[in-house]
Design a protein around this motif. Structure first.
Motif, PDB file in Angstrom:
ATOM      1  N   ALA A  47      12.360   0.871   8.246  1.00  0.00           N
ATOM      2  CA  ALA A  47      12.720   2.324   7.765  1.00  0.00           C
ATOM      3  C   ALA A  47      12.450   2.352   6.342  1.00  0.00           C
ATOM      4  CB  ALA A  47      14.023   2.583   8.038  1.00  0.00           C
ATOM      5  N   ILE A  48      12.896   1.312   5.586  1.00  0.00           N
ATOM      6  CA  ILE A  48      12.805   1.129   4.101  1.00  0.00           C
ATOM      7  C   ILE A  48      11.445   1.251   3.737  1.00  0.00           C
ATOM      8  CG2 ILE A  48      13.091  -0.237   2.008  1.00  0.00           C
ATOM      9  CD1 ILE A  48      15.551  -1.339   3.375  1.00  0.00           C
ATOM     10  N   ALA A  49      10.390   0.460   4.381  1.00  0.00           N
ATOM     11  CA  ALA A  49       8.893   0.566   4.130  1.00  0.00           C
ATOM     12  C   ALA A  49       8.381   1.885   4.340  1.00  0.00           C
ATOM     13  CB  ALA A  49       8.390  -0.448   4.758  1.00  0.00           C
ATOM     14  N   ALA A  50       8.749   2.508   5.502  1.00  0.00           N
ATOM     15  CA  ALA A  50       8.444   3.863   5.881  1.00  0.00           C
ATOM     16  C   ALA A  50       8.562   5.022   5.165  1.00  0.00           C
ATOM     17  CB  ALA A  50       8.746   4.019   7.337  1.00  0.00           C
ATOM     18  N   ALA A  51       9.960   4.879   4.387  1.00  0.00           N
ATOM     19  CA  ALA A  51      10.258   6.005   3.611  1.00  0.00           C
ATOM     20  C   ALA A  51       9.728   6.030   2.301  1.00  0.00           C
ATOM     21  CB  ALA A  51      11.930   5.670   3.423  1.00  0.00           C
ATOM     22  N   ARG A  52       9.242   4.807   1.714  1.00  0.00           N
ATOM     23  CA  ARG A  52       8.883   4.893   0.510  1.00  0.00           C
ATOM     24  C   ARG A  52       7.380   5.293   0.530  1.00  0.00           C
ATOM     25  NH1 ARG A  52      12.494   5.589  -0.719  1.00  0.00           N
ATOM     26  NH2 ARG A  52      11.247   7.079  -2.113  1.00  0.00           N
ATOM     27  N   TYR A  53       6.670   4.725   1.870  1.00  0.00           N
ATOM     28  CA  TYR A  53       5.421   5.245   2.008  1.00  0.00           C
ATOM     29  C   TYR A  53       5.208   6.793   2.066  1.00  0.00           C
ATOM     30  CZ  TYR A  53       0.686   5.276   4.209  1.00  0.00           C
ATOM     31  OH  TYR A  53      -0.549   5.738   4.402  1.00  0.00           O
ATOM     32  N   TYR A  54       6.107   7.386   3.108  1.00  0.00           N
ATOM     33  CA  TYR A  54       6.151   8.690   3.422  1.00  0.00           C
ATOM     34  C   TYR A  54       6.305   9.477   2.224  1.00  0.00           C
ATOM     35  CZ  TYR A  54       7.180  12.897   5.854  1.00  0.00           C
ATOM     36  OH  TYR A  54       6.980  14.283   6.490  1.00  0.00           O
ATOM     37  N   GLN A  55       7.201   9.233   0.968  1.00  0.00           N
ATOM     38  CA  GLN A  55       7.675  10.126   0.118  1.00  0.00           C
ATOM     39  C   GLN A  55       6.100  10.006  -0.650  1.00  0.00           C
ATOM     40  OE1 GLN A  55      11.521  10.068  -1.632  1.00  0.00           O
ATOM     41  NE2 GLN A  55      10.505  10.438  -3.971  1.00  0.00           N
ATOM     42  N   THR A  56       5.676   9.006  -0.941  1.00  0.00           N
ATOM     43  CA  THR A  56       4.447   8.797  -1.684  1.00  0.00           C
ATOM     44  C   THR A  56       3.177   9.517  -1.284  1.00  0.00           C
ATOM     45  OG1 THR A  56       5.176   6.407  -2.290  1.00  0.00           O
ATOM     46  CG2 THR A  56       3.162   7.126  -3.033  1.00  0.00           C
ATOM     47  N   VAL A  57       3.098   9.493  -0.007  1.00  0.00           N
ATOM     48  CA  VAL A  57       1.889  10.213   0.866  1.00  0.00           C
ATOM     49  C   VAL A  57       2.107  11.659   0.777  1.00  0.00           C
ATOM     50  CG1 VAL A  57       0.791  10.203   2.777  1.00  0.00           C
ATOM     51  CG2 VAL A  57       1.129   8.118   1.566  1.00  0.00           C
ATOM     52  N   THR A  58       3.307  11.900   1.115  1.00  0.00           N
ATOM     53  CA  THR A  58       3.531  13.493   1.441  1.00  0.00           C
ATOM     54  C   THR A  58       4.261  14.409   0.327  1.00  0.00           C
ATOM     55  OG1 THR A  58       5.855  13.337   2.174  1.00  0.00           O
ATOM     56  CG2 THR A  58       3.910  12.973   3.968  1.00  0.00           C
TER      57      THR A  58
END
Lengths: 338, 338
Positions: free
Chosen positions: A46-57
């Motif tokens: 979840a930590i990795a996915a959250a940072r990825y999601y915010q940066t991309v979207t």
């Protein structure tokens, strides 16, 4: 050896995950916050996915342990904001994730999505949307291919939601890159089969901090070795006091951190530590052992390419220490609260 | 012994901090996100302060290590949202916090505040607002009274910003409660002077997770003992595999978590672990050693009352192990990047 086979089969599984997620359609209604949640490995994901999601979207994303979501709801959920809660669970039955989803179910400001390896579970029935990777069916207690595949699925999801075909193109290369990373594990024996190495530290920042946490957990679960994780430059602010000749520090590097990581490598080596780098690495970067990841994809998109290294590190060290990686001490596959 | 004196003088210093912050006025313009940042101890303080701030004010708050704020700006700052960045630094000179503030300085969507123990520094000059606790002037490398006082100042700030006089009334009781907590440290010798106890785990959730991280750092800095921190119920999801008869688990309990913490205590004791509780504790709650915090104030408002216990634990264990708490290994008072 379930665990070994599950680690080594990740390349093919990722191909299948790519096909599954690319065919899906998702609710694209805007929310104020996307909140990723899970327990243990799924929380680190979840930590990795959250940072990825915010940066991309470009939309707010945070990660919260599932237990905290129902124990301290007011601390994380504001009633005047709209949330998408993305629950992550291999089994779809972990107590805390079910309790969180049941607790939040029906709130007008919340919609939900499940990411799981089992579509026929309470979790899938409790959520509005579902990414189900039913091809992943690990026998091992420890999560390996479920971690990489659920993370990869969430990266594909973020790229699709944001309409970023350039990112989707990069992500398509990941299964092949992971396959070749799995072939490089033998070089890890320099640290995994050296009895003088007694303490392991994993350093990663941004999305890679989730990987560093998961790397620590894999090693701890399979071997009970002393190990910890930090954000790269945070390590100097106190924790570096632990470094000595028995210490191995594994640094996940990115283009953005490389300049500072080089100075960090030297500071650790000065205290006697052995430094391994996994990530982007220029010709100038020096360390005791370097696993260079592909320059074909950006830092964030190559996240999953780094996964085989720390999984194989834990597996090899378990074998070296005479532990059975398939039967980790004190653990069960699913945690159920009584 | 600077460190000991600085720990024991916290009660009086908190009285002074209360007076300073209560007399201040603050910019109350709304922002989308309040971002707390710092390095090491100050980052752990940021975690506790962010959870406290969001709960009390109802505005989004997150904590980010200062290094990540300039290395991965896009991962944390969205250009279309308004931010208040609250930088925390005892010295006001830590490289990463200065680099972050310089990096973000002048951005139209960002205003800044410094919380520091030194008003005559680059940090204070770089920020729009300032909470300066110049009475705090630690000689020790490790942060003790600076941690409790800067955290307390940020609690008072959140209460003032939100106009919550009920919370301010609770917070006013804290200096006296800390003073009496400082008198209870002798009971800790059960774990700090027992050579069979070799591994320490600190568990705390919500704002208390910041305390658990700081407790771990204090012990590591002063003694290089193996220690880690987790969110309470996260501990079962893998890390519990580390528990044996040499393990001490210190749990920060809250009203919201007590029911689950009791089951957790039993699971840890079954594996041979020794369990210490610091926090709210009903008559029914059982553990090997219990430090009961005041029932006069709510969970979140009593946060600082828990601080003396883990500071004294680290100090006492250092003395027992023959280390000099004033001279921790491999560390300096301020980290300056070259």
């Amino acid at each position: 050896m379930y665990t070994y086979n599950e680690i080594m089969a990740q390349g093919q599984k990722l191909e299948r995950t790519k096909d599954i997620v690319q065919l899906m359609t998702f609710n694209e209604d805007a929310v104020d916050v996307v909140l990723f949640t899970g327990c243990g490995t799924s929380y680190y994901l979840a930590i990795a996915a959250a940072r990825y999601y915010q940066t991309v979207t470009g939309a707010f994303a945070i990660a919260v342990p599932a237990s905290e979501l129902f124990l301290h709801t007011d601390t994380f959920i504001l009633t005047h904001k709209k949330y998408l809660i993305i629950g992550i669970s291999r089994s779809g039955t972990t107590s805390e994730i079910i309790m969180s989803l049941e607790h939040l179910n029906g709130a007008k400001n919340i919609r939900t999505m499940a990411v799981t390896c089992n579509s026929d579970t309470p979790m899938a029935r409790l959520t509005n949307e579902l990414i189900a990777l039913n091809d992943i069916s690990e026998k091992s207690v420890v999560m390996t291919q479920s971690f990489s595949n659920m993370l990869y699925a969430l990266q594909l999801y973020a790229a699709k939601i944001s309409g970023r075909t350039d990112i989707l193109e990069q992500l398509e290369k990941i299964p092949a890159l992971v396959q070749s990373a799995l072939g490089n594990g033998q070089q890890l024996t320099q640290v995994t089969e050296d009895a003088s190495k007694k303490r392991f530290i994993f350093l990663g920042s941004g999305a890679y901090n989730g990987l560093a946490k998961e790397a620590t957990l894999k090693l701890k679960e399979m071997t009970q070795t002393e190990c910890e994780s930090y954000s790269n430059l945070e390590f100097r602010h106190g924790p570096i006091s632990i470094v000595d000749k028995e210490t191995v520090v594994i640094i996940f590097t990115q283009n953005e951190t490389e300049e500072y990581d080089q100075a960090l490598v030297k500071d650790i080596q000065k205290l006697g530590g052995f430094v391994v780098i996994i990530g982007i690495a220029s010709e100038e970067l020096e360390a005791d052992l370097i696993f260079k990841l592909s320059a074909e994809v950006d830092d964030l998109n190559r996240l999953v390419e780094a996964v085989p290294y720390f999984q194989l590190l834990a597996y090899q060290h378990a074998i070296f220490k005479g532990r059975n990686p398939d039967k980790p001490r004190n653990l069960t596959q699913v945690v159920k609260l009584s």
